[in-house]
Design a protein around this motif. Structure first.
Motif, PDB file in Angstrom:
ATOM      1  N   GLY A  35      42.894  44.842  34.711  1.00 55.32           N
ATOM      2  CA  GLY A  35      43.187  43.480  35.340  1.00 55.32           C
ATOM      3  C   GLY A  35      43.779  43.655  36.458  1.00 55.32           C
ATOM      4  N   GLY A  38      41.565  42.443  39.317  1.00 51.20           N
ATOM      5  CA  GLY A  38      40.991  41.207  38.970  1.00 51.20           C
ATOM      6  C   GLY A  38      40.740  40.820  37.569  1.00 51.20           C
ATOM      7  N   SER A  39      39.545  40.382  37.062  1.00 52.15           N
ATOM      8  CA  SER A  39      39.009  40.261  35.686  1.00 52.15           C
ATOM      9  C   SER A  39      38.957  41.281  34.898  1.00 52.15           C
ATOM     10  N   SER A  65      39.745  34.571  32.352  1.00 50.00           N
ATOM     11  CA  SER A  65      40.166  36.105  33.289  1.00 50.00           C
ATOM     12  C   SER A  65      39.403  36.985  32.551  1.00 50.00           C
ATOM     13  N   TYR A  66      39.151  37.142  31.145  1.00 53.07           N
ATOM     14  CA  TYR A  66      38.549  38.053  30.394  1.00 53.07           C
ATOM     15  C   TYR A  66      36.893  38.000  30.596  1.00 53.07           C
ATOM     16  N   ARG A 166      49.067  41.246  32.777  1.00 50.99           N
ATOM     17  CA  ARG A 166      48.265  40.475  33.807  1.00 50.99           C
ATOM     18  C   ARG A 166      49.094  39.569  34.372  1.00 50.99           C
ATOM     19  N   SER A 167      49.943  38.529  33.562  1.00 43.97           N
ATOM     20  CA  SER A 167      50.462  37.706  34.013  1.00 43.97           C
ATOM     21  C   SER A 167      51.892  37.773  34.534  1.00 43.97           C
TER      22      SER A 167
END
Length: 173
Positions: A35, A38-39, A65-66, A166-167
């Protein structure tokens, strides 16, 4: 004596290669986080029956996002393909773009197949699956198959940890 020496040399070579690979992974660890670019690319290996249901429940809980999402199924497993297409159609109601692919590989062992002949069919499946994994290079491989994967709780924890990384937010237990 020569056989023992050959086995010992082979074992030393395997240990040395493992140590070199471990060192390379540890040095590149901070740069190679899923991640980070990006995705997150996902490779989901769907078994048959309950294994497909398990993996689809997990895939259903992942955010957009996956993607891309790559599914690997046996070439004789038409029911799993239908279930995957149904899930993805429900997930992609707002998207016009197809974010998933289904890859077919030979089944490693058929139901009621003799163990003696399953060695050859498993080798055949490996000839198809290993190049596929190297071609797709997924960030997150998942499997619903009990023998080839982590427990369901560990999969959820890993997915949760990946979402957290990721977040930047801590996952809920």
């Amino acid at each position: 004596m020569a056989v023992l020496l050959g086995v010992l040399c082979g074992l030393c070579l395997v240990i040395a290669l493992f140590a070199v690979r471990l060192l390379a992974v540890l040095r590149s660890g901070p740069r190679c986080r899923p991640g980070a670019k990006g995705s997150v690319s996902v490779l989901a290996v769907a078994g048959s029956g309950g294994h497909t249901t398990e993996i689809l429940r997990l895939m259903e809980s992942l955010s957009a996002s996956y993607s891309p999402r790559h599914y690997v199924i046996a070439d004789t497993d038409h029911m799993s393909e239908d279930k995957i297409c149904t899930l993805e159609a429900a997930k992609n109601t707002s998207d016009l773009q197809k974010n998933f692919t289904i890859h077919h590989i030979p089944r490693s062992r058929e139901v009621r197949q003799a163990w003696s002949s399953s060695v050859l069919s498993t080798a055949n499946a490996l000839l198809y699956s290993v190049p596929l994994v190297f071609r797709l290079r997924p960030d997150m491989p998942l499997s619903g198959n009990v023998e080839a994967s982590f427990s369901k709780n560990e999969q959820r924890n890993r997915a949760s940890l990946s979402l957290w990384r990721r977040s930047g937010k801590r996952p809920r237990s």
